[in-house]
Design a protein around this motif. Structure first.
Motif, PDB file in Angstrom:
ATOM      1  N   PRO A 127      45.424  15.020  10.204  1.00  0.00           N
ATOM      2  CA  PRO A 127      46.238  16.032   8.847  1.00  0.00           C
ATOM      3  C   PRO A 127      47.313  14.616   8.536  1.00  0.00           C
ATOM      4  O   PRO A 127      47.878  14.455   9.519  1.00  0.00           O
ATOM      5  CB  PRO A 127      47.201  16.628  10.306  1.00  0.00           C
ATOM      6  N   HIS A 129      49.953  15.034   7.331  1.00  0.00           N
ATOM      7  CA  HIS A 129      51.803  14.792   7.770  1.00  0.00           C
ATOM      8  C   HIS A 129      51.898  14.502   8.569  1.00  0.00           C
ATOM      9  O   HIS A 129      53.551  14.333   9.082  1.00  0.00           O
ATOM     10  CB  HIS A 129      52.081  16.532   7.234  1.00  0.00           C
ATOM     11  N   TYR A 146      44.580  28.357  19.149  1.00  0.00           N
ATOM     12  CA  TYR A 146      43.937  28.448  17.598  1.00  0.00           C
ATOM     13  C   TYR A 146      43.361  29.577  18.955  1.00  0.00           C
ATOM     14  O   TYR A 146      42.904  30.852  17.831  1.00  0.00           O
ATOM     15  CB  TYR A 146      43.622  27.876  16.669  1.00  0.00           C
ATOM     16  N   GLN A 288      38.760  24.985  12.284  1.00  0.00           N
ATOM     17  CA  GLN A 288      39.647  25.847  11.270  1.00  0.00           C
ATOM     18  C   GLN A 288      41.475  25.779  11.818  1.00  0.00           C
ATOM     19  O   GLN A 288      42.413  26.275  10.811  1.00  0.00           O
ATOM     20  CB  GLN A 288      39.622  27.673  11.652  1.00  0.00           C
ATOM     21  N   ALA A 291      42.249  22.468   9.635  1.00  0.00           N
ATOM     22  CA  ALA A 291      42.444  23.185   8.315  1.00  0.00           C
ATOM     23  C   ALA A 291      44.091  23.859   8.588  1.00  0.00           C
ATOM     24  O   ALA A 291      45.389  24.364   7.392  1.00  0.00           O
ATOM     25  CB  ALA A 291      41.826  23.641   8.123  1.00  0.00           C
ATOM     26  N   PHE A 292      44.647  25.163   9.586  1.00  0.00           N
ATOM     27  CA  PHE A 292      45.553  25.462   9.560  1.00  0.00           C
ATOM     28  C   PHE A 292      46.846  24.703   9.090  1.00  0.00           C
ATOM     29  O   PHE A 292      47.523  25.011   9.059  1.00  0.00           O
ATOM     30  CB  PHE A 292      45.821  26.547  10.549  1.00  0.00           C
ATOM     31  N   GLN A 294      47.358  21.689   8.785  1.00  0.00           N
ATOM     32  CA  GLN A 294      47.493  21.429   7.534  1.00  0.00           C
ATOM     33  C   GLN A 294      47.854  22.212   6.616  1.00  0.00           C
ATOM     34  O   GLN A 294      48.530  21.902   5.865  1.00  0.00           O
ATOM     35  CB  GLN A 294      45.674  20.560   7.658  1.00  0.00           C
ATOM     36  N   GLU A 295      47.313  23.147   6.299  1.00  0.00           N
ATOM     37  CA  GLU A 295      48.256  24.147   5.505  1.00  0.00           C
ATOM     38  C   GLU A 295      49.074  24.550   5.395  1.00  0.00           C
ATOM     39  O   GLU A 295      49.864  24.739   4.542  1.00  0.00           O
ATOM     40  CB  GLU A 295      46.760  25.761   5.494  1.00  0.00           C
ATOM     41  N   HIS A 296      49.732  24.701   6.107  1.00  0.00           N
ATOM     42  CA  HIS A 296      50.962  25.061   7.135  1.00  0.00           C
ATOM     43  C   HIS A 296      51.913  24.276   7.665  1.00  0.00           C
ATOM     44  O   HIS A 296      53.081  24.618   7.612  1.00  0.00           O
ATOM     45  CB  HIS A 296      50.576  26.498   8.394  1.00  0.00           C
ATOM     46  N   GLN A 297      51.811  22.863   7.459  1.00  0.00           N
ATOM     47  CA  GLN A 297      52.103  22.272   8.102  1.00  0.00           C
ATOM     48  C   GLN A 297      53.186  21.969   8.813  1.00  0.00           C
ATOM     49  O   GLN A 297      54.086  21.538   9.576  1.00  0.00           O
ATOM     50  CB  GLN A 297      53.760  21.620   6.697  1.00  0.00           C
TER      51      GLN A 297
END
Length: 333
Positions: A127, A129, A146, A288, A291-292, A294-297
């Motif tokens: 990720p 960030h 998760y 998943q 990806a979560f 990355q999406e939600h930082q």
């Protein structure tokens, strides 16, 4: 290359020199930048893990840079910053792991070394960030949290969630994931300081499980929970059943305090509760989860960072149980 070797049961972790791994087809060589500790490592040190294959280089959680490719691996992986999914051979049934299921760091040499080889299928882009130390804190704790929250308990936005024993890696990521998913999250801890730090991460509130009748007090404050995530078991699990709303779900990923206590079956069947055992996760769960994040930082909490050569001291620090977040070994620059 440098590596942390565990010669046998009850032996200390020691820094040694080992040859770099030799790649087979489909494998990659990752230069490890950071690796995180798990209680699994201490259990292996004490001979309490189901696999016993010594000497060993442990370390299930790692992040780094791809330095070499085996035959058949796509060339665009070379030089990429990656996160390693440490599990293989889950099997064909997504509900439960197969008998061949394995975790990096015994029997295969793990990430407590300058270099580790893994299947290319186990690579995920780091990720963007996250620093390497934060990324290394993700793999086992992240996929465990998760899967328990989403794959098993089916958490939905707006639900009330209780996470027990906040401060450990899985519990903290369960808190962070649930907050990111739009849930109202409450926590338990034996430390008032950890409860306050959890609130800073988005917890709506918390309670000290060392106080008498903590379950009754929490029920008076909150009313009940749609989902509870627990890694302790023991007598405290009885309180989770009492705190569950009708139709509630409980995800159990560990048992640090032992047998589940005097459960009343009527409280389970009359409230139509679902209790899910869960540990680690499938490759789909891992993808998943990444990806979560990355999406939600999401930024995993890192308690402290030790140099690679201080792996033994890091293990003893983890064993003392005072950390808030993951303990990480800095391996490369």
């Amino acid at each position: 290359m440098r590596a942390i070797n565990l010669e046998g049961i009850n032996k200390p972790f020691e820094l040694v020199e080992k040859p770099q791994p030799v790649l087979a087809a489909g494998e990659v060589l990752v230069q490890v930048k950071a690796a995180a500790l798990n209680h699994r490592d201490v259990w292996i040190q004490y001979g309490k893990y189901f696999t016993k294959d010594y000497p060993a280089v442990l370390g299930s959680d790692g992040a780094g840079v791809v330095k070499a490719l085996g035959e058949g691996v796509a060339a665009d992986w070379l030089g990429r910053e990656v996160l390693i999914d440490p599990t293989t051979d889950w099997g064909d049934n997504p509900q439960v792991q197969s008998r061949d299921f394995k975790v990096l760091g015994m029997p295969q040499d793990g990430a407590f070394a300058d270099y580790v080889k893994v299947n290319a299928a186990n690579l995920h882009p780091k990720p963007e960030h996250l620093r390497f130390e934060e990324a290394a804190a993700l793999p086992l704790a992240g996929v465990t949290a998760y899967r328990a929250l989403f794959s098993k308990c089916g958490l939905q936005a707006g639900e009330k969630v209780l996470v027990t024993g906040v401060g450990g890696g899985v519990a903290l990521l369960a808190l962070q994931f649930a907050v990111a998913a739009g849930a109202e999250v409450w926590v338990t801890s034996g430390s008032e300081e950890k409860l306050e730090r959890a609130k800073a991460l988005g917890a709506a509130g918390g309670i000290n499980y060392r106080q008498p009748n903590w379950g009754k007090e929490l029920k008076a404050q909150v009313g009940g929970f749609d989902v509870s995530i627990d890694g302790a078991g023991g007598e405290g699990f009885v309180q989770l059943v009492k705190l569950a709303k009708p139709g509630g779900r409980i995800g159990l990923y560990g048992g640090t305090t032992g047998m589940l206590g005097q459960l009343n079956p009527a409280e389970i069947f009359w409230k139509q509760l679902s209790i899910f055992g869960s540990t680690m996760g499938t490759s789909q769960d891992f993808a998943q989860m990444a990806a979560f994040v990355q999406e939600h930082q999401v930024r995993p909490v890192v308690d402290c960072i030790f140099p690679l050569e201080q792996a033994e001291q890091a293990m003893r620090y983890m064993e003392a149980g005072k950390q808030f977040g993951k303990i990480v070994l800095k391996v490369g620059e």
